[in-house]
Write a protein that holds these residues in place. Structure first.
Motif, PDB file in Angstrom:
ATOM      1  N   VAL A 148       0.833  -1.205   0.000  1.00  0.00           N
ATOM      2  CA  VAL A 148       0.000   0.000   0.000  1.00  0.00           C
ATOM      3  C   VAL A 148       0.867   1.253   0.000  1.00  0.00           C
ATOM      4  O   VAL A 148       1.796   1.371   0.806  1.00  0.00           O
ATOM      5  N   MET A 149       0.542   2.180  -0.904  1.00  0.00           N
ATOM      6  CA  MET A 149       1.208   3.480  -0.899  1.00  0.00           C
ATOM      7  C   MET A 149       0.189   4.576  -0.644  1.00  0.00           C
ATOM      8  O   MET A 149      -0.855   4.629  -1.294  1.00  0.00           O
ATOM      9  N   LEU A 150       0.498   5.442   0.316  1.00  0.00           N
ATOM     10  CA  LEU A 150      -0.332   6.609   0.599  1.00  0.00           C
ATOM     11  C   LEU A 150       0.100   7.724  -0.345  1.00  0.00           C
ATOM     12  O   LEU A 150       1.295   8.047  -0.430  1.00  0.00           O
ATOM     13  N   ILE A 151      -0.868   8.284  -1.070  1.00  0.00           N
ATOM     14  CA  ILE A 151      -0.572   9.318  -2.066  1.00  0.00           C
ATOM     15  C   ILE A 151      -1.244  10.635  -1.684  1.00  0.00           C
ATOM     16  O   ILE A 151      -2.465  10.707  -1.541  1.00  0.00           O
ATOM     17  N   GLY A 152      -0.429  11.684  -1.520  1.00  0.00           N
ATOM     18  CA  GLY A 152      -0.964  13.027  -1.348  1.00  0.00           C
ATOM     19  C   GLY A 152      -0.970  13.680  -2.721  1.00  0.00           C
ATOM     20  O   GLY A 152       0.079  14.098  -3.223  1.00  0.00           O
ATOM     21  N   ASN A 153      -2.126  13.732  -3.359  1.00  0.00           N
ATOM     22  CA  ASN A 153      -2.200  14.222  -4.741  1.00  0.00           C
ATOM     23  C   ASN A 153      -2.473  15.733  -4.795  1.00  0.00           C
ATOM     24  O   ASN A 153      -2.897  16.331  -3.820  1.00  0.00           O
ATOM     25  N   LYS A 154      -2.245  16.301  -5.979  1.00  0.00           N
ATOM     26  CA  LYS A 154      -2.429  17.736  -6.278  1.00  0.00           C
ATOM     27  C   LYS A 154      -1.338  18.590  -5.640  1.00  0.00           C
ATOM     28  O   LYS A 154      -1.585  19.693  -5.157  1.00  0.00           O
ATOM     29  N   SER A 155      -0.107  18.080  -5.667  1.00  0.00           N
ATOM     30  CA  SER A 155       1.018  18.823  -5.084  1.00  0.00           C
ATOM     31  C   SER A 155       1.334  20.098  -5.858  1.00  0.00           C
ATOM     32  O   SER A 155       2.100  20.936  -5.386  1.00  0.00           O
ATOM     33  N   ASP A 156       0.731  20.257  -7.046  1.00  0.00           N
ATOM     34  CA  ASP A 156       0.922  21.507  -7.807  1.00  0.00           C
ATOM     35  C   ASP A 156       0.201  22.685  -7.142  1.00  0.00           C
ATOM     36  O   ASP A 156       0.543  23.846  -7.380  1.00  0.00           O
ATOM     37  N   LEU A 157      -0.788  22.394  -6.299  1.00  0.00           N
ATOM     38  CA  LEU A 157      -1.562  23.453  -5.639  1.00  0.00           C
ATOM     39  C   LEU A 157      -0.932  23.809  -4.281  1.00  0.00           C
ATOM     40  O   LEU A 157      -1.584  23.775  -3.234  1.00  0.00           O
ATOM     41  N   ARG A 158       0.350  24.150  -4.321  1.00  0.00           N
ATOM     42  CA  ARG A 158       1.100  24.388  -3.077  1.00  0.00           C
ATOM     43  C   ARG A 158       0.512  25.512  -2.226  1.00  0.00           C
ATOM     44  O   ARG A 158       0.602  25.500  -1.005  1.00  0.00           O
ATOM     45  N   HIS A 159      -0.077  26.517  -2.885  1.00  0.00           N
ATOM     46  CA  HIS A 159      -0.623  27.674  -2.166  1.00  0.00           C
ATOM     47  C   HIS A 159      -1.921  27.344  -1.431  1.00  0.00           C
ATOM     48  O   HIS A 159      -2.408  28.145  -0.637  1.00  0.00           O
ATOM     49  N   LEU A 160      -2.470  26.141  -1.687  1.00  0.00           N
ATOM     50  CA  LEU A 160      -3.728  25.752  -1.045  1.00  0.00           C
ATOM     51  C   LEU A 160      -3.565  24.578  -0.079  1.00  0.00           C
ATOM     52  O   LEU A 160      -4.543  23.983   0.361  1.00  0.00           O
ATOM     53  N   VAL A 161      -2.323  24.246   0.228  1.00  0.00           N
ATOM     54  CA  VAL A 161      -2.043  23.053   1.042  1.00  0.00           C
ATOM     55  C   VAL A 161      -2.766  23.088   2.387  1.00  0.00           C
ATOM     56  O   VAL A 161      -2.681  24.060   3.134  1.00  0.00           O
ATOM     57  N   ALA A 162      -3.503  21.982   2.658  1.00  0.00           N
ATOM     58  CA  ALA A 162      -4.206  21.835   3.933  1.00  0.00           C
ATOM     59  C   ALA A 162      -3.640  20.669   4.738  1.00  0.00           C
ATOM     60  O   ALA A 162      -3.898  20.536   5.933  1.00  0.00           O
ATOM     61  N   VAL A 163      -2.876  19.810   4.042  1.00  0.00           N
ATOM     62  CA  VAL A 163      -2.242  18.652   4.698  1.00  0.00           C
ATOM     63  C   VAL A 163      -0.744  18.722   4.405  1.00  0.00           C
ATOM     64  O   VAL A 163      -0.326  18.641   3.242  1.00  0.00           O
ATOM     65  N   SER A 164       0.053  18.888   5.451  1.00  0.00           N
ATOM     66  CA  SER A 164       1.496  19.030   5.244  1.00  0.00           C
ATOM     67  C   SER A 164       2.129  17.697   4.847  1.00  0.00           C
ATOM     68  O   SER A 164       1.595  16.617   5.139  1.00  0.00           O
ATOM     69  N   THR A 165       3.269  17.794   4.167  1.00  0.00           N
ATOM     70  CA  THR A 165       4.035  16.603   3.794  1.00  0.00           C
ATOM     71  C   THR A 165       4.396  15.808   5.051  1.00  0.00           C
ATOM     72  O   THR A 165       4.347  14.578   5.063  1.00  0.00           O
ATOM     73  N   GLU A 166       4.738  16.533   6.108  1.00  0.00           N
ATOM     74  CA  GLU A 166       5.130  15.869   7.369  1.00  0.00           C
ATOM     75  C   GLU A 166       3.980  15.036   7.944  1.00  0.00           C
ATOM     76  O   GLU A 166       4.202  13.927   8.442  1.00  0.00           O
ATOM     77  N   ASP A 167       2.755  15.572   7.869  1.00  0.00           N
ATOM     78  CA  ASP A 167       1.601  14.824   8.378  1.00  0.00           C
ATOM     79  C   ASP A 167       1.362  13.558   7.554  1.00  0.00           C
ATOM     80  O   ASP A 167       1.039  12.502   8.104  1.00  0.00           O
ATOM     81  N   GLY A 168       1.503  13.684   6.255  1.00  0.00           N
ATOM     82  CA  GLY A 168       1.327  12.520   5.385  1.00  0.00           C
ATOM     83  C   GLY A 168       2.367  11.454   5.675  1.00  0.00           C
ATOM     84  O   GLY A 168       2.048  10.264   5.802  1.00  0.00           O
ATOM     85  N   LYS A 169       3.619  11.889   5.806  1.00  0.00           N
ATOM     86  CA  LYS A 169       4.723  10.956   6.093  1.00  0.00           C
ATOM     87  C   LYS A 169       4.529  10.274   7.437  1.00  0.00           C
ATOM     88  O   LYS A 169       4.747   9.069   7.586  1.00  0.00           O
ATOM     89  N   ALA A 170       4.131  11.069   8.424  1.00  0.00           N
ATOM     90  CA  ALA A 170       3.962  10.529   9.778  1.00  0.00           C
ATOM     91  C   ALA A 170       2.881   9.453   9.807  1.00  0.00           C
ATOM     92  O   ALA A 170       3.048   8.396  10.434  1.00  0.00           O
ATOM     93  N   TYR A 171       1.779   9.704   9.115  1.00  0.00           N
ATOM     94  CA  TYR A 171       0.705   8.711   9.078  1.00  0.00           C
ATOM     95  C   TYR A 171       1.179   7.446   8.367  1.00  0.00           C
ATOM     96  O   TYR A 171       0.919   6.319   8.821  1.00  0.00           O
ATOM     97  N   ALA A 172       1.872   7.622   7.250  1.00  0.00           N
ATOM     98  CA  ALA A 172       2.364   6.469   6.485  1.00  0.00           C
ATOM     99  C   ALA A 172       3.322   5.627   7.327  1.00  0.00           C
ATOM    100  O   ALA A 172       3.252   4.398   7.324  1.00  0.00           O
ATOM    101  N   GLU A 173       4.206   6.293   8.064  1.00  0.00           N
ATOM    102  CA  GLU A 173       5.159   5.572   8.912  1.00  0.00           C
ATOM    103  C   GLU A 173       4.436   4.811  10.011  1.00  0.00           C
ATOM    104  O   GLU A 173       4.766   3.662  10.317  1.00  0.00           O
ATOM    105  N   ARG A 174       3.432   5.453  10.578  1.00  0.00           N
ATOM    106  CA  ARG A 174       2.674   4.824  11.667  1.00  0.00           C
ATOM    107  C   ARG A 174       1.957   3.559  11.198  1.00  0.00           C
ATOM    108  O   ARG A 174       1.856   2.578  11.929  1.00  0.00           O
ATOM    109  N   GLU A 175       1.473   3.589   9.950  1.00  0.00           N
ATOM    110  CA  GLU A 175       0.708   2.457   9.414  1.00  0.00           C
ATOM    111  C   GLU A 175       1.536   1.543   8.510  1.00  0.00           C
ATOM    112  O   GLU A 175       0.997   0.653   7.861  1.00  0.00           O
ATOM    113  N   SER A 176       2.837   1.774   8.456  1.00  0.00           N
ATOM    114  CA  SER A 176       3.753   0.983   7.622  1.00  0.00           C
ATOM    115  C   SER A 176       3.364   1.011   6.136  1.00  0.00           C
ATOM    116  O   SER A 176       3.299  -0.016   5.465  1.00  0.00           O
TER     117      SER A 176
END
Length: 218
Positions: free
Chosen positions: A123-151
């Protein structure tokens, strides 16, 4: 040009079923079309029911055909669940980095995935629409942290700009291939998962990972 370029469409060594899951509107369909046809549509409509596309890639000298299934993220299509997940050996769990609710719902999607698939699914967790940087509501760090927690594996992508789309699918398929290869070695040559020489495999079947043998196999 590689030798595999001359192989017929149905000539492959492995067939892997990969599912795209996540809320409606996160970009699953455009991720699929970008990877399989290198296309992106700003007018993309919500997927109704299920559709799938295929693409073959070369991994360690083997032709791996990915059968990628895309489903509607809306609740009213939930009845397709068990058939949709059956035979899947990989999944891309997608959220929209500009909509925090789609990230909050990742937990429910992951629970459903684990309820209906093999525990060893990649399973890969994908944070899509990274081109919309000015509208980011979920940080890269939060995505990474969740992925690490769930392997889970993790990547941020942009189907619009084609950023990391190839890398995300390639990483999932490579990990699946290595897992299957390892199991095949552990099972030995007598593995019942390997079809007999000359056996025809229908791409539409729920085949997850099968090895095809040519006439010249020793």
């Amino acid at each position: 040009m590689s030798a595999t370029a001359f192989r017929a469409e149905d000539d492959y060594d492995y067939l892997f079923k990969v599912v795209l899951i996540g809320d409606s509107g996160v970009g699953k369909t455009n991720l699929l079309s970008r990877f399989t046809r290198n296309e992106f549509s700003l007018e993309s409509k919500s997927t109704i029911g299920v559709e799938f596309a295929t693409r073959s890639v070369n991994i360690d000298g083997k032709v791996v055909k990915a059968q990628i299934w895309d489903t509607a993220g809306q609740e009213r299509y939930r009845a397709i669940t068990s058939a949709y997940y059956r035979g899947a050996v990989g999944a891309l769990l997608v959220y929209d980095i500009t909509r925090h609710t789609t990230f909050e719902n990742v937990e429910r999607w992951l629970r459903e995935l684990r309820d209906h698939t093999d525990p060893n699914i990649t399973v890969m967790l994908i944070g899509n629409k990274s081109d919309l940087r000015h509208l980011v509501a979920v940080s890269t760090e939060d995505g990474k942290a969740y992925a690490e927690r769930e392997s889970l594996y993790f990547m941020e992508t942009s189907a619009l700009e084609a950023t990391n789309v190839e890398n995300a699918f390639a990483e999932v398929l490579t990990q699946i291939y290595h897992n299957v290869s390892k199991k095949a070695v552990e099972a030995g040559n007598g593995s019942s998962a390997i079809p007999a020489k000359g056996e025809k495999i229908n791409v539409k079947d729920d085949v997850s990972a099968v090895k095809k043998f040519s006439c010249c196999t020793s």
